[in-house]
Design a protein around this motif. Structure first.
Motif, PDB file in Angstrom:
ATOM      1  N   LEU A   1      34.866   3.613  98.115  1.00 57.98           N
ATOM      2  CA  LEU A   1      36.289   3.272  98.161  1.00 57.98           C
ATOM      3  C   LEU A   1      37.055   3.929  97.014  1.00 57.98           C
ATOM      4  O   LEU A   1      38.140   4.480  97.218  1.00 57.98           O
ATOM      5  CB  LEU A   1      36.462   1.746  98.094  1.00 57.98           C
ATOM      6  CG  LEU A   1      35.936   0.953  99.294  1.00 57.98           C
ATOM      7  CD1 LEU A   1      36.065  -0.546  99.030  1.00 57.98           C
ATOM      8  CD2 LEU A   1      36.675   1.331 100.568  1.00 57.98           C
TER       9      LEU A   1
ATOM     10  N   GLY B   1      44.559  10.397  95.705  1.00 59.26           N
ATOM     11  CA  GLY B   1      45.444  10.512  94.551  1.00 59.26           C
ATOM     12  C   GLY B   1      45.601  11.943  94.088  1.00 59.26           C
ATOM     13  O   GLY B   1      46.701  12.373  93.712  1.00 59.26           O
TER      14      GLY B   1
ATOM     15  N   LEU C   1      46.874   5.478  91.263  1.00 62.79           N
ATOM     16  CA  LEU C   1      46.125   5.357  92.514  1.00 62.79           C
ATOM     17  C   LEU C   1      46.747   4.279  93.391  1.00 62.79           C
ATOM     18  O   LEU C   1      47.597   3.514  92.969  1.00 62.79           O
ATOM     19  CB  LEU C   1      44.659   5.018  92.224  1.00 62.79           C
ATOM     20  CG  LEU C   1      43.888   6.043  91.382  1.00 62.79           C
ATOM     21  CD1 LEU C   1      42.451   5.589  91.190  1.00 62.79           C
ATOM     22  CD2 LEU C   1      43.926   7.430  92.032  1.00 62.79           C
ATOM     23  N   ARG C   2      46.305   4.240  94.646  1.00 66.83           N
ATOM     24  CA  ARG C   2      46.879   3.286  95.587  1.00 66.83           C
ATOM     25  C   ARG C   2      46.199   1.925  95.520  1.00 66.83           C
ATOM     26  O   ARG C   2      46.791   0.914  95.857  1.00 66.83           O
ATOM     27  CB  ARG C   2      46.775   3.848  97.008  1.00 66.83           C
ATOM     28  CG  ARG C   2      47.488   5.189  97.172  1.00 66.83           C
ATOM     29  CD  ARG C   2      47.304   5.750  98.569  1.00 66.83           C
ATOM     30  NE  ARG C   2      47.932   7.062  98.722  1.00 66.83           N
ATOM     31  CZ  ARG C   2      47.922   7.768  99.842  1.00 66.83           C
ATOM     32  NH1 ARG C   2      47.325   7.281 100.919  1.00 66.83           N
ATOM     33  NH2 ARG C   2      48.500   8.958  99.895  1.00 66.83           N
ATOM     34  N   GLY C   3      44.925   1.912  95.151  1.00 67.53           N
ATOM     35  CA  GLY C   3      44.170   0.674  95.110  1.00 67.53           C
ATOM     36  C   GLY C   3      44.453  -0.143  93.856  1.00 67.53           C
ATOM     37  O   GLY C   3      45.123   0.324  92.926  1.00 67.53           O
TER      38      GLY C   3
ATOM     39  N   ASP D   1      39.977   6.866  97.161  1.00 65.38           N
ATOM     40  CA  ASP D   1      41.283   6.665  96.542  1.00 65.38           C
ATOM     41  C   ASP D   1      41.595   7.790  95.558  1.00 65.38           C
ATOM     42  O   ASP D   1      42.727   8.290  95.498  1.00 65.38           O
ATOM     43  CB  ASP D   1      41.308   5.320  95.813  1.00 65.38           C
ATOM     44  CG  ASP D   1      42.729   4.825  95.565  1.00 65.38           C
ATOM     45  OD1 ASP D   1      43.683   5.586  95.810  1.00 65.38           O
ATOM     46  OD2 ASP D   1      42.891   3.672  95.130  1.00 65.38           O
TER      47      ASP D   1
ATOM     48  N   THR E   1      54.498  10.420  97.706  1.00 63.23           N
ATOM     49  CA  THR E   1      53.966   9.553  96.664  1.00 63.23           C
ATOM     50  C   THR E   1      54.821   9.554  95.411  1.00 63.23           C
ATOM     51  O   THR E   1      54.719   8.676  94.581  1.00 63.23           O
ATOM     52  CB  THR E   1      52.536   9.987  96.304  1.00 63.23           C
ATOM     53  OG1 THR E   1      51.967   9.049  95.400  1.00 63.23           O
ATOM     54  CG2 THR E   1      52.540  11.365  95.642  1.00 63.23           C
TER      55      THR E   1
END
Length: 247
Positions: A153, A161, A38-40, A157, A214
């Motif tokens: 949030l 993803g 994931l990005r977070g 995410d 990604t």
């Protein structure tokens, strides 16, 4: 415990896991590595693992050795299952412990499992009690609000993803198909039309390889990623990153 507290625990364990992964992977590479799919700043596998351990081991807190052994067993089973499912979906291994002396199918290894056992002890005797003390300082009516914000949030995410993973899988499949077409065309080099088709196919593949995706982030986060089905596209993406960053 209600849903809000469970989800706050999930987020806490996910963030702690992400921090551990970043430190563990960044130090050897001497650069920041945003470890995770994931990005977070969270790794869901640690969130699920943390909840599994807290619910299973807290009643056994009077027996540290048993907590350690069960922690090793539970986390190893979770890591193995996660690796298997990701490989079935991506047709790729995001991590591979095949070079470790004691390992199982490259999915789990004794070193990491032992460290996870220590993390299980830290969770039961340090993190979990600290979490409950901190929760006791937060007004009860605030907990659902904080949990809901984090849920929104995290859900956003995860959605991003999933979209990224679909695109990544489609990119690998398309590159694989182009590679097969090029190989077939190379068997016939006599006519200009066939040569022109090969040039067009190669141009399309190079365009795909240079598309911002990604996949670049995943390859940086999981440098040992491998694939039996999409090995050539992965190596081309990896080579492109190496060429771009000069390392």
């Amino acid at each position: 415990m209600n849903f809000y507290l469970l989800f706050l625990q999930f987020c806490l364990y996910s963030i702690i896991g992400w921090i551990c992964e970043v430190i563990f992977c960044s130090i050897p590479q001497k650069r920041f590595v945003n470890r995770g799919v994931l990005r977070g700043p969270w790794c869901p596998i640690y969130g699920f693992g943390g909840l599994l351990l807290s619910l299973s081991l807290t009643p056994l807190a009077a027996h540290p050795l048993l907590c350690y052994l069960l922690g090793v067993l539970l986390t190893s089973a979770l890591e193995y299952l996660t690796s298997y499912l990701l490989e079935r979906y991506f047709h790729a291994k995001l991590w591979d412990y095949s070079d470790h002396r004691v390992q199982l199918h490259g999915r789990i290894c004794l070193l990491n499992s032992s460290l996870f056992g220590l993390l299980a002890l830290a969770l039961v005797y340090l993190i979990q009690p600290l979490f409950h003390r901190l929760i006791g300082l937060i007004p009860e009516q605030t907990i659902p609000v904080v949990s809901t914000v984090l849920l929104v949030l995290f859900s956003a995410d995860v959605t991003a993803g999933i979209f990224d993973s679909i695109q990544f899988k489609a990119l690998l499949r398309r590159l694989h198909e182009l590679g097969e077409q090029l190989e077939m065309r190379q068997q016939n080099r006599r006519d200009d039309a066939s040569r022109r088709v090969r040039e067009l196919l190669e141009a399309e593949r190079q365009r795909l390889l240079r598309t911002k995706h990604t996949g670049r982030r995943l390859l940086k986060a999981f440098p040992t990623m491998s694939s039996n089905r999409f090995g050539d596209p992965l190596e081309r993406l990896r080579a492109l990153l190496h060429e771009k960053h000069g390392k």
